[in-house]
Design an enzyme around this catalytic site. Structure first.
Site, PDB file in Angstrom:
ATOM      1  N   GLU C  60      33.863 -12.111  -3.353  1.00  0.00           N
ATOM      2  CA  GLU C  60      33.079 -11.207  -2.493  1.00  0.00           C
ATOM      3  C   GLU C  60      33.883 -10.620  -1.348  1.00  0.00           C
ATOM      4  O   GLU C  60      33.804  -9.422  -1.070  1.00  0.00           O
ATOM      5  CB  GLU C  60      31.856 -11.929  -1.940  1.00  0.00           C
ATOM      6  CG  GLU C  60      30.739 -12.140  -2.953  1.00  0.00           C
ATOM      7  CD  GLU C  60      31.013 -13.243  -3.950  1.00  0.00           C
ATOM      8  OE1 GLU C  60      31.984 -14.009  -3.771  1.00  0.00           O
ATOM      9  OE2 GLU C  60      30.246 -13.348  -4.931  1.00  0.00           O
ATOM     10  N   HIS C 129      19.817 -19.579  -2.562  1.00  0.00           N
ATOM     11  CA  HIS C 129      19.621 -18.296  -3.244  1.00  0.00           C
ATOM     12  C   HIS C 129      18.356 -17.574  -2.828  1.00  0.00           C
ATOM     13  O   HIS C 129      17.951 -16.603  -3.477  1.00  0.00           O
ATOM     14  CB  HIS C 129      19.580 -18.509  -4.764  1.00  0.00           C
ATOM     15  CG  HIS C 129      20.922 -18.533  -5.392  1.00  0.00           C
ATOM     16  ND1 HIS C 129      21.900 -19.411  -5.000  1.00  0.00           N
ATOM     17  CD2 HIS C 129      21.477 -17.791  -6.389  1.00  0.00           C
ATOM     18  CE1 HIS C 129      22.989 -19.206  -5.737  1.00  0.00           C
ATOM     19  NE2 HIS C 129      22.751 -18.227  -6.577  1.00  0.00           N
TER      20      HIS C 129
HETATM   21  C1  LIG Z   1      29.743 -16.804  -4.360  1.00  0.00           C
HETATM   22  C2  LIG Z   1      28.870 -16.523  -5.523  1.00  0.00           C
HETATM   23  N1  LIG Z   1      28.959 -15.323  -6.142  1.00  0.00           N
HETATM   24  C3  LIG Z   1      28.186 -15.035  -7.194  1.00  0.00           C
HETATM   25  C4  LIG Z   1      27.273 -15.940  -7.668  1.00  0.00           C
HETATM   26  C5  LIG Z   1      26.379 -15.609  -8.873  1.00  0.00           C
HETATM   27  N2  LIG Z   1      26.820 -16.403 -10.020  1.00  0.00           N
HETATM   28  C6  LIG Z   1      26.199 -17.552 -10.316  1.00  0.00           C
HETATM   29  S1  LIG Z   1      26.955 -18.324 -11.589  1.00  0.00           S
HETATM   30  C7  LIG Z   1      28.104 -17.128 -11.756  1.00  0.00           C
HETATM   31  C8  LIG Z   1      29.167 -17.245 -12.799  1.00  0.00           C
HETATM   32  C9  LIG Z   1      30.055 -18.441 -12.579  1.00  0.00           C
HETATM   33  O1  LIG Z   1      30.850 -18.662 -13.714  1.00  0.00           O
HETATM   34  P1  LIG Z   1      31.755 -19.955 -13.860  1.00  0.00           P
HETATM   35  O2  LIG Z   1      32.298 -20.317 -12.517  1.00  0.00           O
HETATM   36  O3  LIG Z   1      32.729 -19.710 -14.934  1.00  0.00           O
HETATM   37  O4  LIG Z   1      30.752 -21.118 -14.254  1.00  0.00           O
HETATM   38  P2  LIG Z   1      29.905 -21.189 -15.608  1.00  0.00           P
HETATM   39  O5  LIG Z   1      28.591 -20.504 -15.321  1.00  0.00           O
HETATM   40  O6  LIG Z   1      30.671 -20.530 -16.687  1.00  0.00           O
HETATM   41  O7  LIG Z   1      29.687 -22.649 -15.853  1.00  0.00           O
HETATM   42  C10 LIG Z   1      27.895 -16.113 -10.823  1.00  0.00           C
HETATM   43  C11 LIG Z   1      28.699 -14.895 -10.691  1.00  0.00           C
HETATM   44  C12 LIG Z   1      27.185 -17.178  -6.986  1.00  0.00           C
HETATM   45  N3  LIG Z   1      26.289 -18.093  -7.344  1.00  0.00           N
HETATM   46  N4  LIG Z   1      27.992 -17.433  -5.939  1.00  0.00           N
END
Ligand SMILES: Cc1ncc(C[n+]2csc(CCOP(=O)(O)OP(=O)(O)O)c2C)c(N)n1
Ligand SMILES: Cc1ncc(C[n+]2csc(CCOP(=O)(O)OP(=O)(O)O)c2C)c(N)n1
Ligand SMILES: [Mg+2]
Ligand SMILES: [Mg+2]
Lengths: 344, 330, 330, 344
Positions: C60, C129
């Site tokens: 971000e 959230h």
């Molecule tokens: C700082 C932040 N940015 C965006 C999000 C929205 N978000 C939630 S899960 C996610 C994807 C995360 O992917 P990863 O770290 O690979 O974990 P996975 O879901 O694959 O287990 C996003 C973008 C968030 N929760 N926190």
């Protein structure tokens, strides 16, 4: 500095005790069934908000936890049902938490993304991507401060790697030699964003080199491979606090959350089907049978007891009442309750 | 009692609490070898060593997170922000991790952490280094916010903050580090959070101000006294929790209130105080609550513009006159 | 006029402005291939391609900074925060880079950027959230803050925000994306920032509310009408700049005001509005301004607790009754 | 991927035109004298707040700028007098800015830490460590978006490396191939914190490898070495947008700021004296003389004109009035002035 490069998926050499094999199989199946039930409950509206399933990735949490002590710590992101169960939390209280009931681990205040259980040293359950990595370094700091020999396993996704906090936590842990095992669960996607579209270096374990931190990649579908890599990291951490970065290459069989279809636009149905052929539970079951660690009867017996456990968890959650409205203002501050705070 | 500077009072509070409780440690940029960018941690490395006085790289989110994680498992970190401006880089950790941990975990975990350092307008440090930062914190459920105006308060409130089981945002001021005052030496001297102090008793108008603005209001009080206006000056000391009781008692007595703050004003402490006073003492008010705030602009570098940015003694005096003469002489 | 959802109105505003101005581009997490976590950018990648619809990794602060840097040299980025909760990670960039660049450079550089995404309470997303995020922005000199409650406003205000030469924080709501309404199709339809809207005319009390709270206030208005209380409902639409003129005109007419906000309340919009109204319409007020705010707690996950966290229709009705019957029946 | 390792300090091979040598010498001396005067003015109270001197590091900004075009961009932190001068800003308006006067680059509103000059594409002047790195990536993004072949030089200190924004900016620039030259001015200290106490990997250029970004370390006291390394990076960036990380190993002869004594506790007087033996201006002067690029007369002539220029700058700043108080409320918003904003 051990800086192994990834070994092409081939079953780890390790031999394991029947007892260990039993626990590994039991825990992986428990996570799988628990989440299948949670998915049902979500469809029925008993669980709200976001629900992120770990299905397909069970080998990582179970393999890692299997070589750690109960007094070691674990912390994870929002896809943490598996890590919380592997750490030994009560499935009934976990399910009640998902249902938002008063008997949940956190009285229903946290929900699926914020599971915490002090009794098993499970430190959450964090929904800001990357934010729990510095917390893990802090726990490592506290362990060292106290002169203990515990370690903390910090599970995070590939999506956390581009975040600045990944870099800050890795540097601090390496600089101060904090006993943290950074376990990257690389399932190749952050929501709909594939590795290639997120990182200039897609072999995530290599980031460890920038911090002179021991790092390696392992087949995250092979629970024993994860177990061995973690054992090496735990040994280093217990010895002198050396942290490690392990990239466990795994795959998420379901969608990002219940709101995201499994075979969404960002990956093909074929890819998902192909990966499902390497189901970590199936792979281990076969391995355990051939190696004679577990018999068909053992497996059937475990399957049965797990099913009972999960049904019990759902019944327990269903029976648990909603938290009383007074809970809205408790736990804001430890000493005094909401009353002490000035609001409007 | 001993006379010491605000800086020395903070230093003493840290020493006493570190001697008293082995779990307390200090972490931040330049707190050790350099003895603090503003020398608040002078001598601490020598007394407590590098295990408990921890120098960090420039990684605010990282080392604040380290403090929060350590606090979750029982330590009591005092995180120094070299200046509070940099806390914006750690705000997610402070708001989403520290402030919510106790609630999200249903009371299982708590975060006994103090995040301290200088904040507020300084001298010609310009837009990025001279800001009133409390506005980012006092509205966050789960955080306590302290702004100590005197050496004694600095000591007593910091000790209480360190003993508190919850996250406390403790914002000092570069412009106050050198002021001197009487400070109790008793190591058990503490000041509870949520208790305002009456800095001057008066009968015609209640002025509420803290930190540098409190001292400016005192000057205004002297001048106003010569024209027969008696000011009661209330210093909230902690903004969260806020001691509305003391403030309302004073307003019910004087029937007039002026709130002074260095910040830009929009939805600031002045707004909250004005709203609370109006809600709870409406029928006691002879005039609407007046707000004297900083000009809503980033902080300029030029000396003359900087001076014009924050409330002057004159603006405080004018506001007091307005509320006092609103309905005829007091 | 066409009937469309709030989501479609935002999507249309983006399309129109991107067609109109080649310098406009959209950047953020999942805005392209995935077409937006909440589908606001649906179809944009197809129409404008990856050069102008830019998917980012989770960083971000990084991609917000990219937007600010690009804006400094003439582009007009629309940065999507998947949800505004994550904007805390970019707050330093927003406050210290975007908001101050024009001032620090003495007018040499400006930052025409829009940072948009859903904010405010959602459905069982819990503490991290589900937060009212505007409180972090509207007090910052150099930022404009928009909170559009209707599909038409969503379109008209987003277009104006994109054409504005300054940083604009544009906070939508997950709970409003599916509401339908009449939306002008004229590509030149815009709504100036700083103009409140009267959602319902009335004579006994002025209620000020936006987003979800605005709709709740409308329900309250219907019920209050049955007991003979006529509510005038004002939706500020932009919180910074704030249209105090429209608000004060209404209050001077009704002599009573109630401010509703979903946030925790302490030093929030309600505080600011209460203070402004009291300062500028003190003698017109028959009762102190009432604030109806969210409970000062992090957002709980459990459905029943979540429901109790934000202001209910009942609480709005009670507040209106209090101000109306304060000094006898209206 | 060019991933050269550091060459031990030895003069760069390069030949340079007399004209280029003249400009290089002129600019380095101008920066030195300008700051010596600024230090005097600070002692006299004519300059307030923080004043960070670049003295000792002149070769980095001058060497890099000497191979860039006027339409290329530059952005730096708060120790940016040198970069701003090298870019070609008017010393008189710069000094007036330091004095907080209306004829300053920003009408006195920014001061020493926030120098900006649109006319020479100098983008500031940023005082939050690490925060300008993403901005530089954004400028690179805009260049690419427009299909231009400009590049941006982003100067930052070793202290910015542990910050998360370093990592985020490096990854985005490498992932999207943005024409950014990340120039790390490694003077071995971040205030009082030495490299060893801040980074688990002290060879900063190696961080480039985590992003598959071309990276190298150069002797930052050798203006020609910096010039050559930058030339290579500029060529890559102009060709296809490839970013680079250059670690220029330099040293700060003065304290961190005027408030910090040069030989403070964190480094020894001996170390400072030793480093001063490698004064970049002296090194280049000798080089230019031996190579015959510049004669004694040339040097004297340049020294003289620079002194005049700087005296003029001080006189200009002294003569300039304070900004009118109305300036307090201008430049808050571009279109409307403060009036449009709601304050109290
Ligand atoms: C700082 C932040 N940015 C965006 C999000 C929205 N978000 C939630 S899960 C996610 C994807 C995360 O992917 P990863 O770290 O690979 O974990 P996975 O879901 O694959 O287990 C996003 C973008 C968030 N929760 N926190
Ligand atoms: C985010 C942030 N944290 C802390 C500071 C305080 N600070 C100003 S300069 C500095 C040291 C930076 O060192 P370095 O990046 O190596 O640059 P140098 O001063 O050596 O040129 C620090 C800690 C700051 N300005 N910003
Ligand atoms: Mg992933
Ligand atoms: Mg440095």
């Amino acid at each position: 500095m051990a800086q192994k490069t990834v070994v092409q998926p081939k079953a780890a050499a390790a031999e394991v005790e029947p007892g260990v094999a039993r626990r590994i199989y039991h825990d992986m199946v428990l996570i799988r069934r628990f989440e299948e039930k949670a998915a049902e409950a979500y469809a029925l509206g008993k669980i709200g908000g976001f629900l992120h399933l770990y299905i397909g990735e069970e080998a990582v949490a179970v393999g890692a936890t299997s070589v750690m002590r109960p007094d070691d710590y674990a912390i994870a992101a929002y896809r943490e049902h598996g890590h919380c169960l592997a750490k030994g939390a009560d499935p009934r209280r976990m399910m009640a938490e998902l249902f938002g009931r008063v008997d949940g681990l956190s009285k229903g205040k946290g929900g699926s993304m914020h599971l915490f259980d002090t009794t098993v040293n499970f430190l959450g359950g964090h929904a800001i991507v990357g934010a729990h990595l510095p917390l893990a370094a802090g726990v490592g700091f506290a362990i060292k401060y106290r002169g203990g020999d515990q370690v903390i396993a910090c599970y995070f996704g590939d999506g956390a790697v581009p975040e600045g906090e990944f870099h800050e936590a890795m540097n601090l842990a390496a600089l101060w030699k904090l006993p943290v095992i950074f376990m990257c669960e690389n399932n190749r996607y952050a929501m709909g964003t594939s590795l290639e579209r997120a990182l200039a270096e897609t072999e995530i374990f290599k980031f460890g080199r920038s911090y002179n931190m021991p790092c390696e990649a392992v087949d995250g579908m092979d629970v024993l491979a994860v177990r061995e890599a973690t054992a090496r990291a735990v040994a280093r951490a217990r010895a002198d606090g050396t942290p490690s970065l392990i990239e466990a290459r795994t795959y998420r069989f379901r969608g990002h959350s219940m709101r995201d279809p499994a075979g969404a636009v960002y990956r093909t149905k074929e890819e998902v089907e192909r990966e499902k052929q390497r189901d970590p539970i199936v792979l281990f079951r076969e391995r355990a049978l051939t190696a004679g660690w577990l018999s068909d009867t053992d497996l059937r017996e475990i399957d049965k007891s797990v099913n009972d456990l999960v049904d019990e968890a759902v019944a327990f959650a269903d029976a648990s009442p909603e938290p009383p409205e007074s809970e809205l203002l408790t736990d804001i501050f430890k000493d005094a309750e909401g009353g002490e705070r000035s609001g409007s | 009692m001993a006379v010491m500077t605000y800086r020395e009072a903070l230093n003493l509070a840290l020493r006493e609490e570190m001697r008293r409780d082995e779990r307390v440690f200090v972490i931040g940029e330049e707190v050790g070898l350099y003895e603090g960018a503003y020398k608040v941690t002078q001598g601490l490395l020598k007394e407590f060593g590098p295990r408990r006085i921890v120098d960090t790289p420039i990684a605010e989110s990282g080392f604040t997170g380290v403090g929060i994680g350590a606090a979750m498992v029982g330590l009591r970190p005092v995180v120094e922000m070299m200046t509070f401006n940099f806390a914006l880089l750690a705000l997610d950790q402070i708001v989403n991790s520290a402030a919510k941990m106790h609630y999200m975990s249903g009371g299982q975990f708590n975060v006994p952490i103090v995040i301290r350092g200088p904040g507020g307008p300084a001298h010609q440090l310009a837009a990025q280094h001279s800001q009133s930062m409390e506005v980012y914190f006092y509205h966050v459920p789960g955080l306590k916010v302290v702004r100590p105006s005197t050496p004694a308060d600095a000591k007593g409130l910091l000790k209480t903050a360190i003993r508190d089981d919850n996250p406390v945002i403790f914002i000092e001021s570069e412009t106050l580090y050198n002021i001197k005052g009487e400070v109790p030496e008793d190591p058990e001297f503490t000041i509870p959070l949520g208790q305002a102090a009456i800095r001057r008793e008066g009968t015609d108008v209640t002025v509420i101000a803290y930190m540098g603005m409190m001292y400016r209001a005192l000057e205004a009080a002297d001048e106003l006294a010569t024209e027969g206006i008696s000011m009661e000056l209330v210093d909230p000391r902690t903004l969260q929790p806020l001691d509305t009781g003391t403030i309302l008692t004073s307003v019910r007595k004087t029937h007039r209130a002026v709130v002074v703050e260095a910040g830009a004003g929009f939805a600031g402490m002045g707004s909250e105080l004005s709203a609370v006073i109006t809600e709870q003492a409406f029928d006691d008010l002879d005039a609407p609550v007046e707000r004297v705030t900083g000009v809503p602009a980033p902080m300029p570098y030029a000396k003359n513009l900087e001076k014009a940015k924050t409330p002057s003694k004159e603006r405080i005096i004018e506001a007091v006159r307005r509320v006092c003469y609103a309905n005829g002489k007091p």
